[in-house]
Design a protein around this motif. Structure first.
Motif: not given
Length: 337
Positions: A254-280
């Protein structure tokens, strides 16, 4: 895993330019409470765990017992303790190595470049060390540690091999010759015992992802932490980092799988132009596991599903799921559940 997770958390503090030493001189009494923090306890615990692994559990225990006998009903310094561990484990190198971690601030970054000759089965890891610094940090280089580095080598037709060295210099090379040929994958922190981060060349990182199920959970957690830290330091290409997150999202823990999404969060927050690709990407990473785990009385069903739902609703743009969970919240607040 509590000590490991605490140490990984301490590394985030220890990665700041404003961090302090474990053994920080107390020059003013009003600063005494500054000594009781994550650096003292979490980093301190991580360093002790690393040297217990390095000398061996029984040898470390013998050193602790020797220390208690030497200073029964008396007082002792940290240097006295280091010497007791060295004497009890019959390893004099421990003293200066332990001091290198408690008498200076920061986290070591161990860089490994793996090569192998398939004809001879000679597996070679070229190691180098520096102080870990994220991009944009004002941290200055020039420090060095005496680091107990233990590498794990995974082979297809042979047992795993472990190579440990006390890395005293800025660079060092370790070699392991195997009848099984070249290792399928190599990591640099066996059992997640080391208080350091590591990075690899891109090919070696990808090999780790391809063989992730060969490593225990402690090792996977340190692989995950080191990959993210290396990316934030500009040591890893974005495509390698994202490939790692996709692999971690499929991990059974659980802790490995859940953290993967959280770690992408800073990319989502800091790279607004990439959000569509990150969402997919997040949708692709988690949708199937969310559907399979929903409603089940399992660790995934009870803990991972809410975490996945938050990522799918917030970062993957799943408005239907967001509306559904908002309804759950309204019902709870209204006392309807």
């Amino acid at each position: 895993r509590n000590t490991l997770n605490a140490a990984l958390g301490a590394m985030n503090i220890d990665s700041l330019s404003t961090t302090r030493k474990v053994r920080e001189p107390l020059e003013r009494t009003e600063n005494v409470m500054d000594q009781f923090d994550g650096i003292t306890y979490r980093k301190g615990g991580g360093v002790l765990s690393m040297f217990e692994s390095f000398v061996g559990e029984e040898a470390f225990r013998d050193g602790v017992r020797l220390h208690m006998e030497r200073y029964e009903d008396d007082v002792a310094t940290a240097d006295d303790f280091f010497q007791s561990i060295a004497d009890g484990s019959d390893n004099p190198d421990v003293v200066e190595a332990m001091k290198s971690f408690v008498d200076q601030e920061g986290v070591p970054l161990v860089t490994g470049e793996f090569t192998c000759d398939p004809d001879t089965g000679e597996n070679v890891i070229a190691l180098s060390q520096s102080r870990y610094a994220p991009l944009g940090s004002s941290i200055q280089q020039g420090q060095s540690w005496q680091i107990p580095v233990c590498a794990t080598m995974v082979f297809e037709d042979a047992d795993d091999a472990f190579i440990c060295t006390l890395m005293k210099d800025e660079t060092e090379t370790v070699t392991f010759t195997s009848d099984a040929g070249c290792a399928n994958a190599v990591t640099l922190n066996r059992d997640g015992a080391g208080y350091y981060r590591f990075t690899l060349d891109s090919t070696s990182w990808q090999a780790v992802f391809d063989n992730l199920d060969s490593f225990n959970t402690r090792e996977v957690l340190t692989i995950q932490d080191s990959l993210t830290a290396a990316f934030r330091a500009g040591e890893v290409e974005p495509n390698i980092y994202l490939a790692g997150m996709e692999t971690f999202a499929d991990h059974p823990e659980y802790d490995v799988a859940s953290k993967a999404g959280d770690l992408l969060g800073f990319m989502y927050d800091e790279l607004p132009d990439a959000r569509d690709d990150l969402s997919a990407l997040i949708t692709d990473m988690y949708s199937e596991r969310y559907t399979a785990s929903l409603g089940r009385d399992t660790l995934d069903g009870n803990l991972l599903v809410p975490t996945i739902a938050a990522n799918l609703a917030r970062r993957a743009g799943n408005t239907e799921l967001a509306t559904e969970y908002a309804g759950f919240g309204e019902a709870y607040l209204a006392g309807d559940t």
